[in-house]
Motif scaffolding. Sequence first.
Motif, mmCIF file in Angstrom:
data_model
loop_
_atom_site.group_PDB
_atom_site.id
_atom_site.type_symbol
_atom_site.label_atom_id
_atom_site.label_comp_id
_atom_site.label_asym_id
_atom_site.label_seq_id
_atom_site.Cartn_x
_atom_site.Cartn_y
_atom_site.Cartn_z
ATOM 1 N N ALA A 1 0.844 -1.196 0.000
ATOM 2 C CA ALA A 1 0.000 0.000 0.000
ATOM 3 C C ALA A 1 0.871 1.234 0.000
ATOM 4 N N ASP B 1 -2.940 5.683 -4.067
ATOM 5 C CA ASP B 1 -4.272 5.768 -3.462
ATOM 6 C C ASP B 1 -5.189 6.628 -4.333
ATOM 7 N N PHE C 1 -5.759 7.801 2.542
ATOM 8 C CA PHE C 1 -4.777 6.756 2.834
ATOM 9 C C PHE C 1 -4.456 6.698 4.321
ATOM 10 N N GLN D 1 -5.514 3.675 7.033
ATOM 11 C CA GLN D 1 -4.502 2.809 7.637
ATOM 12 C C GLN D 1 -4.652 2.713 9.150
ATOM 13 N N ILE E 1 -9.249 -5.631 -1.535
ATOM 14 C CA ILE E 1 -8.215 -4.875 -2.240
ATOM 15 C C ILE E 1 -8.586 -4.785 -3.718
ATOM 16 N N ILE F 1 -8.668 0.323 -0.826
ATOM 17 C CA ILE F 1 -8.743 -0.662 0.246
ATOM 18 C C ILE F 1 -10.045 -0.442 0.996
#
Length: 312
Positions: A142, A147, A152, A156, A167, A186
Amino acid sequence: FFFFNDTATTEIYTEQIVGSVRCVQETDQRRVHGEKQSQQPEKKAKQQDEEELDPTLYYENRCNQILKLKQNPETNPYPHKFHVSHSIAQFRTEFEEKCKENMVFLEEFVSVAGRVTNIRAMGQALIFYDLKGDGQKLQVMANQANDTEGNFKDLQTRIKRGDIIGIYGRPIRTKTGELSIAPGKIQLLSPCLFMLPTAQSGLKDQETRYRQRYLDLIMNNRTREIFITRTEVIRYLRRYFDDFGFIEVETPMMNMIAGGATAKPFKTYHNDLHMNLFMRIAPELYLKMLIVGGFDKVYDCLLYTSPSPRDS
């Protein structure tokens, strides 16, 4: 201005000036390096603190985080649907040969899903996940530059070990040559509320493995292989008997009388029927009845329960 004709004096002053410049440069380098190091351990320390939390406190923090995510439809941790184009095994089989060059994207977008078993942060803009599914493992690289959602850093912080994520991205090989997927998106599909054992410590306690078989299957591939082997053995036996014209039947597990052997049977009471029932000891009694009734070739794949002592 002062001019020195003495060579030795000139060299001394030159060394002093050069030394001063070096000290300033080294000080600047230490300061810049210190700022970078102070940012990275901050994130690592946060991850270590979460791993070192008491399991009960970790569960409470995780539940509170999920409740906050549920308040916003865009961050719902339990989405209605996520399309998976490839399983992890299919991904590895298809792109093992296609993706040959390191750090070169394949212009083919795929979607996979699996459980996060390990997280490795390489700075703030690059994170590696180990995704596990169907007994196979896939690395997720990643990178903030890839992204497409623009969230992002926020995303996370939501993903923890044990979560099931989806994904959507492109296949790639890392610098070390490991086949990976570089996600453009994601999505959190199902968060894990409890803390998983670390990969280093593993799950070794025998009682925990038997009482929490789902956790044993997540952490130990050997357990999964045993389940698969058992299924293949039963499938082979069924196919063997079917090829010879046998008929599979199901016989009762509980009887009104204890018969078939001299062992002491397991006894229970049926509340609705108001009677005592005994777990069968020998499975062949009903099979013999079927043979007498005209079925010459029968077999049963139900469990064989014998109340004999463990050391026998």
